[in-house]
Scaffold this active site. Structure first.
Site, PDB file in Angstrom:
ATOM      1  N   GLY A 637      31.618  11.437   7.955  1.00 37.28           N
ATOM      2  CA  GLY A 637      31.205  10.148   7.398  1.00 37.28           C
ATOM      3  C   GLY A 637      30.478   9.338   8.438  1.00 37.28           C
ATOM      4  N   GLY A 639      29.101   5.207   9.134  1.00 35.47           N
ATOM      5  CA  GLY A 639      28.985   3.831   8.659  1.00 35.47           C
ATOM      6  C   GLY A 639      28.191   3.016   9.642  1.00 35.47           C
ATOM      7  N   VAL A 644      32.429   9.253  11.733  1.00 35.20           N
ATOM      8  CA  VAL A 644      33.761   9.816  11.618  1.00 35.20           C
ATOM      9  C   VAL A 644      33.688  11.339  11.659  1.00 35.20           C
ATOM     10  CG1 VAL A 644      35.876   9.872  10.276  1.00 35.20           C
ATOM     11  CG2 VAL A 644      34.428   7.841  10.204  1.00 35.20           C
ATOM     12  N   LYS A 660      37.245   8.393  14.578  1.00 34.47           N
ATOM     13  CA  LYS A 660      36.152   7.446  14.326  1.00 34.47           C
ATOM     14  C   LYS A 660      35.565   6.999  15.659  1.00 34.47           C
ATOM     15  CE  LYS A 660      36.339   3.008  12.434  1.00 34.47           C
ATOM     16  NZ  LYS A 660      36.652   2.182  11.293  1.00 34.47           N
ATOM     17  N   ASP A 762      36.802  -5.724   3.885  1.00 36.31           N
ATOM     18  CA  ASP A 762      35.743  -4.793   3.485  1.00 36.31           C
ATOM     19  C   ASP A 762      36.297  -3.711   2.567  1.00 36.31           C
ATOM     20  OD1 ASP A 762      33.194  -3.820   3.337  1.00 36.31           O
ATOM     21  OD2 ASP A 762      33.281  -2.724   5.231  1.00 36.31           O
TER      22      ASP A 762
END
Ligand SMILES: *[C@@H]1O[C@H](CO)[C@@H](O)[C@H](O)[C@H]1NC(C)=O
Ligand SMILES: *[C@@H]1O[C@H](CO)[C@@H](O)[C@H](O)[C@H]1NC(C)=O
Ligand SMILES: *[C@@H]1O[C@H](CO)[C@@H](O)[C@H](O)[C@H]1NC(C)=O
Ligand SMILES: *[C@@H]1O[C@H](CO)[C@@H](O)[C@H](O)[C@H]1NC(C)=O
Ligand SMILES: *[C@@H]1O[C@H](CO)[C@@H](O)[C@H](O)[C@H]1NC(C)=O
Ligand SMILES: *[C@@H]1O[C@H](CO)[C@@H](O)[C@H](O)[C@H]1NC(C)=O
Ligand SMILES: *[C@@H]1O[C@H](CO)[C@@H](O)[C@H](O)[C@H]1NC(C)=O
Length: 924
Positions: A637, A639, A644, A660, A762
Site C-alpha cells: 500500500g 499513501g 506499507v 509502514k 482520517d
C-alpha cells in the site's frame, strides 16, 4: 472512599438477586392437576389476544404460538394433563414489548403468570382479579403504570405477588389484606404512597416483604409484628418516620432487616441479637437512632454475638453515640461488611477487631476514635477497603497494614498519625487509592509505595511534614490519575521522571520547597486538567507546551520565581483559569495582569523532547532484511505520508507483519509519526490495529528513517473488498453490518473510553483492515490527535482528513473533533451499504452520497443498496423485517453525516443501534 451511594447499590442489588433466587426455586415446584372442564377454546382465544398485544418479540418466543401446535405445546405454556387448560404462562426475560391483554383474565385455570423482566407497559388489567386459582403473579421489572388493581381478593389463592420495579402509583389497596395465603409481597421500586397500611398485618402467612424505594411515608405499623414467619423485611428508602415498633424485634425468624434511608428515631434494643438470632443482614444506615440519652448507644453490639450468621452490619450515619465494645470481636466470623461510619463513636478501636477475619470492608470513618490503630488489623487478610478517616487516631500507621494483600483502598486522612509512611504499604499489591492527607507524617516518601502500578485512582499525601525530594520511582505510576503532594516540606528539583506519569489529570505540588525549572518531560502530561505548582522556589521560563494543553482547566504558577513572557493563548487566555501572582520577573500576558511589556528578542527554539524513544526497538537493518530490501513485490500500500510493506522477521516462524515506512521528505510526515506513536501508546482494543514496534533510525545514506510495525491483516482493507475488481467474492450485508459495528465500537472506545478523547481524523475504507475472521481493525492514526495533548502543533496548514470523508467544517479550518469522526463514519457506512464512493462521478450538481441515501428513505432503500450485498434469504415472511433493517442502517449513515456537527448521532448510540440491527438480521 466508598460513598453511601455505592453502598445503596451494593445492598439493593444483592437483595434483588436474593429475591430472584427465591423466585426460581418456587417456580420449580409446579402445580398439580385439578378437575377437567371444557373451555379449551376460551384459553386459545385468550392466548391469541395475549400475543396480539405484544409488539416486539426479539427472541421470537411467540413464533411457536401458531396453528401447527396445540396451545399446550406453545413455548412458555403448561397445561393440566387431563383437562388441557392453561395452568402456567411463563415468559421471563424475553425482551417482550407491548401491553398485557385483559383477556388473560379468561385463563381461569391459571396458577402462575410470570412475565418478569420484560418491557410491558400500560396498566395491570383488573380482569386478573378473576383468576381465582392464581398462586404466583410475577410482573416485576416491567414498565407497568397506574395503580395496583383493587379487589385482588378475587385471587384468593395468591401466594406470591411481585410487582416490583414498575411505575405503579397510589396506595396499597385494602383488599390485599384478604390474601390470606400470601407469603411473598414484592413491590419495591415503584412510586407507591399512603404509608404501609396496618391491615397488612392480618396476612400472618407473610415471609418476604420487600417494599424499598417507594415514597410511602408514615410510620411502620406495629401490626407487622403479627408476621411471625417473616424472614425478609426490606423497606429502605420509604420515607418512614417514628421509631421501629418493638413488635418487629419479636420476629425471631428475620434474616434480613433493611430499613436504611428513612427518618427513623429511637434506639436499638440492647437485646436485638438475642431476639433476632437468625439475622444475616442488618442495614439501618441513614437514620437517626440516638435516643438513649446519657447511656451508650452501642450496648446492642454485645448481643449480636448471638447472630452467628451475620454477614453485613451497616449502621452508617445513624447518629449513634458511644464506645465500640470489645465484644465487636465476638461477631460472626462470616461478617464481611462492617460499616459504622459517620456516627459519634469515641474511645479506642478495640484490638479484638482483628478477630473479624472475614471482613472485606471496614468503615469507621467520620467518628471520634482516639489512640493507636491496633496491630491486630494485620490479621484481616481479606480486607479490601479500610476507611478510618476523619477521626483522632494517633501514633504510627502500623507496619501490619502491609499484611493486607488484597487492600485496594486505604483512607486515613484527617487524623493525627505521626512517624514515617511505612514502606510495607508497598506489599499491598492491589492498592488503587491511598489518602493520608492532613496528618503529621514525616520522613521521605517511601519508594516502595511508588512501585505499585496498581495505584490508579489517587495518591494524596498533602498536608503532612514529608521531606526530601520526590523519588524517581514515581515514574512507575503510569496509570495514576490524581497525585497530590501539596503542603509538605519536599525539596530539590522536581524529578523529570514525573513526566512519565502520563495518566495524570491532577498534579498538585503546591506549598513545598521545590527549586529549579519545570522539567521539559512535563510536555507529555497533556492530559492534565489541574496543575498547581504554586508556593515553591521554581524558576526559569514558562514552558511553551503549557498553552497547548487542551484539557487544562486550572494552572497555578503563583509565588515562585518564574521569568520571561507570559503567553496569551490556551489556558493563558482566560484570566480566571490561571495565576502567575507573586513572580516578579514575568512580563507580557493578558493586560489584566498588569505586567510590564516584554522586550522583543529572538530566542532559540527549545529542544524538542521526543516521546518516541521508547519505541526504538527494531533496527533499520532488521526491517531491510524483513522486506527483502523494501522490494516492490512486498509493497502492499502507498499513501501520502508512507508506504506499507509486508515483511517477515523470522524466516522459521513465517508470521508476517505490516511495516509502514514514513516518507520523511513530505511535509507532515514527522508529525504524523509522532502523532501515531502517541496515539498507540495509550490504547488497546480488539477493533484497533495493534502496533508491534517501531523504528526511528537513520538509513544507509544517513537520512532520518522512521517506520511503524503492525500486525498483518490477511484480508486486506474494506476499500479493496468494496471496490477492487481483484476481489471476486463480495461482502454480504450481514458482514458489512458486522464490520460497521466493529468500527463504531472502536470509535466509541477512542472517543469515550480512553483517558483522553482520541480523534482518529482520517476514517475511510482503506484504513479499515480485516483479519482472518473478518473482524475489522481500525488503523492509520497518522492524523490522530489526543484532545488535550496537541500533537500537530502549528498544524493550521496541515492536512485534515481525506476528501469525501472529512466533514465540511474541516474545510473551513475547524479543529478535528470526535463529531468529525462520526461524519466520516456516516460516509463510510453509506459507502459500505450502497457500494458508492463519496467521490463517485454521479455526485455533482448538489447531489452527494448523503443526499442520495437520504432521498431513498424510508420506502426506497432497496433501490440504493449495493446489489452485491443482498444475499440474505428474502422470503415473503421476512421481507418486511429485512427492509426495516436496511432502512434503519441507512438512517444511521444519514444521521451521522449531516452537516451540522451537534446534530450528528452519538457514536455510542450508533453502536447500540447496529447491535440491534445485527441481532434482528441474525434471527431472520
Ligand atoms: C373473555 O371473556 C369475556 C367475558 O366472558 C368475553 O367477553 C371475551 O370475549 C373473552 N375473550 C376472549 C379473547 O375470548
Ligand atoms: C410454528 O412454530 C414452529 C415452532 O417454533 C415453527 O418451526 C414454525 O415455523 C411455525 N410456523 C409458522 C407458520 O410460523
Ligand atoms: C384485620 O384484623 C383486625 C383484627 O386483628 C380486624 O379488626 C380488621 O378489620 C382486619 N382488617 C382487614 C382489612 O381485614
Ligand atoms: C414479644 O413476644 C413476647 C413473647 O411472645 C410477648 O410477651 C411480647 O408482648 C411481645 N412484644 C411485642 C412488643 O409484641
Ligand atoms: C441467643 O439468645 C437467646 C436468648 O437470650 C439464648 O437463649 C440463646 O442461647 C442464645 N444463643 C446463642 C447462640 O448464644
Ligand atoms: C469474645 O471474644 C474474646 C476475645 O476477643 C474471647 O476471649 C471471649 O471468649 C469471646 N466471648 C464469647 C462469648 O465468644
Ligand atoms: C504479618 O505477616 C507476617 C508474615 O506474613 C506475620 O509474621 C505477622 O504476624 C503478621 N502481622 C499481623 C499483625 O498479622
Amino acid at each position: 472512599m466508598k460513598s453511601p451511594q455505592a453502598i445503596i447499590h451494593l445492598s439493593s442489588s444483592s437483595l434483588i438477586s436474593f429475591l430472584f433466587y427465591g423466585l426460581t426455586i418456587r417456580c420449580l415446584t409446579s402445580a398439580t392437576v385439578s378437575a377437567s372442564y371444557g373451555g379449551n377454546e376460551t384459553d386459545y382465544l385468550a392466548l391469541l389476544s395475549f400475543k396480539s398485544k405484544i409488539t416486539y418479540d426479539p427472541y421470537k418466543v411467540l413464533t411457536s404460538w401458531n396453528h401447527s401446535f396445540h396451545f399446550c405445546d406453545w413455548s412458555g405454556i403448561s397445561c393440566g394433563k387431563r383437562h388441557k387448560r392453561v395452568t402456567v404462562l411463563r415468559l421471563i426475560s424475553k425482551g417482550l414489548e407491548g401491553s398485557l391483554s385483559p383477556h388473560v383474565g379468561n385463563l381461569s385455570f391459571l396458577r402462575e403468570l410470570s412475565l418478569a423482566n420484560n418491557s410491558l407497559q400500560g396498566t395491570i388489567p383488573h380482569e386478573l382479579v378473576r383468576l381465582s386459582r392464581l398462586r404466583r403473579l410475577y410482573l416485576l421489572v416491567n414498565k407497568f403504570s397506574g395503580v395496583i388493581p383493587a379487589n385482588l381478593s378475587g385471587c384468593s389463592n395468591l401466594e406470591d405477588l411481585w410487582l416490583a420495579r414498575n411505575k405503579l402509583v397510589g396506595r396499597i389497596p385494602k383488599e390485599v389484606s384478604l390474601l390470606s395465603k400470601l407469603v411473598g409481597l414484592g413491590i419495591y421500586e415503584n412510586k407507591l404512597t399512603g404509608g404501609i397500611p396496618p391491615f397488612l398485618g392480618n396476612i400472618t402467612s407473610m415471609e418476604v416483604f420487600s417494599a424499598f424505594g417507594n415514597p410511602f411515608g408514615g410510620r411502620i405499623p406495629d401490626t407487622l409484628g403479627l408476621w411471625k414467619s417473616l424472614t425478609v423485611f426490606a423497606s429502605g428508602g420509604c420515607n418512614f418516620s417514628g421509631s421501629i415498633p418493638p413488635s418487629i424485634f419479636n420476629l425471631s425468624l428475620l434474616v434480613n432487616l433493611t430499613l436504611a434511608e428513612n427518618h427513623l428515631t429511637g434506639s436499638l434494643p440492647s437485646e436485638i441479637g438475642n431476639k433476632l438470632p437468625n439475622l444475616e443482614f442488618l442495614q439501618l444506615w441513614n437514620n437517626n437512632f440516638h435516643g438513649r440519652g446519657e447511656a451508650d448507644d452501642m450496648r446492642f453490639v454485645d448481643s449480636l454475638k448471638n447472630c452467628t450468621r451475620l454477614v453485613e452490619l451497616v449502621l452508617y450515619n445513624c447518629n449513634l453515640i458511644g464506645v465500640l465494645p470489645i465484644s465487636i470481636g465476638n461477631l460472626s466470623d462470616q461478617l464481611i461488611y462492617l460499616n459504622l461510619g459517620d456516627n459519634q463513636l469515641f474511645g479506642s478501636l478495640p484490638s479484638s477487631i482483628g478477630s473479624l477475619v472475614g471482613l472485606t470492608t471496614l468503615h469507621l470513618g467520620q467518628n471520634r476514635f482516639k489512640g493507636k490503630i491496633p496491630t491486630t488489623i494485620g490479621k484481616l487478610q481479606k480486607l479490601q477497603y479500610l476507611g478510618l478517616y476523619r477521626n483522632q487516631f494517633s501514633g504510627p500507621i502500623p507496619d501490619a497494614i502491609g499484611n493486607l494483600s488484597l487492600l485496594n483502598t486505604l483512607s486515613l486522612l484527617s487524623n493525627k498519625f505521626e512517624g514515617h509512611i511505612p514502606p510495607s504499604l508497598g506489599k499491598c499489591k492491589e492498592l488503587n487509592s491511598l489518602s493520608l492527607e492532613d496528618n503529621r507524617l514525616s520522613g521521605k516518601i517511601p519508594k516502595e509505595l511508588l512501585q505499585l502500578p496498581s495505584l490508579t485512582y489517587f495518591l494524596v499525601l498533602s498536608y503532612n511534614n514529608l521531606s526530601s525530594s520526590i523519588p524517581s520511582e514515581i515514574k512507575d505510576l503510569k496509570m495514576l490519575n490524581i497525585l497530590d503532594l501539596s503542603y509538605n516540606n519536599l525539596s530539590g528539583t522536581i524529578t523529570s521522571s514525573l513526566g512519565e506519569c502520563i495518566s495524570l489529570t491532577t498534579l498538585n505540588l503546591r506549598g513545598n520547597r521545590f527549586q529549579g525549572v519545570i522539567p521539559s518531560s512535563f510536555s507529555s502530561l497533556g492530559g492534565l486538567g489541574v496543575l498547581d505548582i504554586s508556593e515553591n522556589n521554581l524558576s526559569g521560563k514558562i514552558p511553551q507546551f503549557l498553552d497547548k494543553w487542551k484539557s487544562l482547566e486550572y494552572l497555578n504558577l503563583s509565588f515562585n520565581d518564574f521569568e520571561g513572557e507570559v503567553p496569551v493563548v490556551g489556558v493563558f487566555s482566560n484570566a480566571s483559569a490561571f495565576s502567575v501572582l507573586g513572580n516578579n520577573r514575568l512580563c507580557g500576558g493578558l493586560v489584566t495582569l498588569e505586567l510590564p511589556k516584554c522586550k522583543k528578542k529572538r530566542n532559540s527554539q527549545p529542544s524538542q523532547s521526543s516521546g518516541s524513544e521508547r519505541f526504538m526497538k527494531v533496527s533499520y537493518n532488521q526491517l531491510l532484511k524483513a522486506t527483502d530490501g523494501f522490494s516492490t513485490t512486498n509493497l502492499i500500500g502507498e499513501g501520502g505520508h508512507s508506504s506499507v510493506y509486508k515483511g517477515i522477521f523470522d524466516p522459521d516462524d513465517d508470521k508476517p507483519v505490516a511495516i509502514k515506512v514514513l516518507h520523511l521528505q513530505n511535509r507532515g510526515a514527522h508529525k504524523s509519526f509522532l502523532a501515531e506513536c502517541e496515539a498507540w501508546r495509550n490504547i488497546r482494543h480488539r477493533n484497533l490495529l495493534k502496533i508491534i514496534t517501531s523504528c526511528s533510525s537513520v538509513d544507509f545514506q544517513g537520512n532520518d528513517f522512521k517506520a511503524l510495525v503492525y500486525e498483518f491483516m490477511p484480508n486486506g482493507s474494506v476499500h479493496d473488498w468494496l471496490h477492487s475488481s481483484a476481489n471476486t467474492s463480495k461482502l454480504n450485508f450481514l458482514q458489512r453490518i458486522n464490520i460497521l459495528r466493529d468500527v463504531a465500537t472502536a470509535l466509541d472506545y477512542l472517543h469515550n473510553r480512553c483517558q483522553t478523547t482520541i480523534v482518529h481524523g482520517d476514517l475511510k475504507p482503506s484504513n479499515i483492515l480485516l483479519d482472518d475472521d473478518m473482524v475489522a481493525h481500525v488503523g492509520d492514526f497518522g492524523l490522530a490527535r489526543l484532545l488535550g495533548a496537541d500533537l500537530n502543533q502549528n498544524s493550521s496548514t496541515g492536512v485534515k482528513g481525506t476528501i469525501g470523508y472529512a466533514p465540511p467544517e474541516y474545510g473551513i479550518g475547524s479543529e478535528m473533533t470526535s463529531s468529525g469522526d462520526v461524519y466520516s463514519f456516516g460516509i463510510l457506512l453509506l459507502e459500505a451499504t450502497t457500494g458508492k464512493k463519496p467521490t463517485d462521478d454521479m455526485f455533482n450538481d448538489g447531489l452527494s452520497l448523503h443526499k442520495f441515501a437520504y432521498m431513498a428513505l424510508p420506502d426506497h432503500v432497496i433501490d440504493v443498496i449495493d446489489g452485491d450485498a443482498i444475499v440474505l434469504q428474502c422470503t415473503e415472511a421476512n421481507e418486511n423485517k429485512v427492509e426495516e433493517c436496511l432502512a434503519a442502517t441507512i438512517k444511521i449513515g444519514v444521521s451521522c453525516s449531516v452537516d451540522s456537527p451537534p446534530q450528528r448521532m452519538k457514536i455510542e448510540i450508533v453502536v447500540n443501534e447496529l447491535q440491534r440491527i445485527l441481532y434482528v438480521l441474525q434471527n431472520i
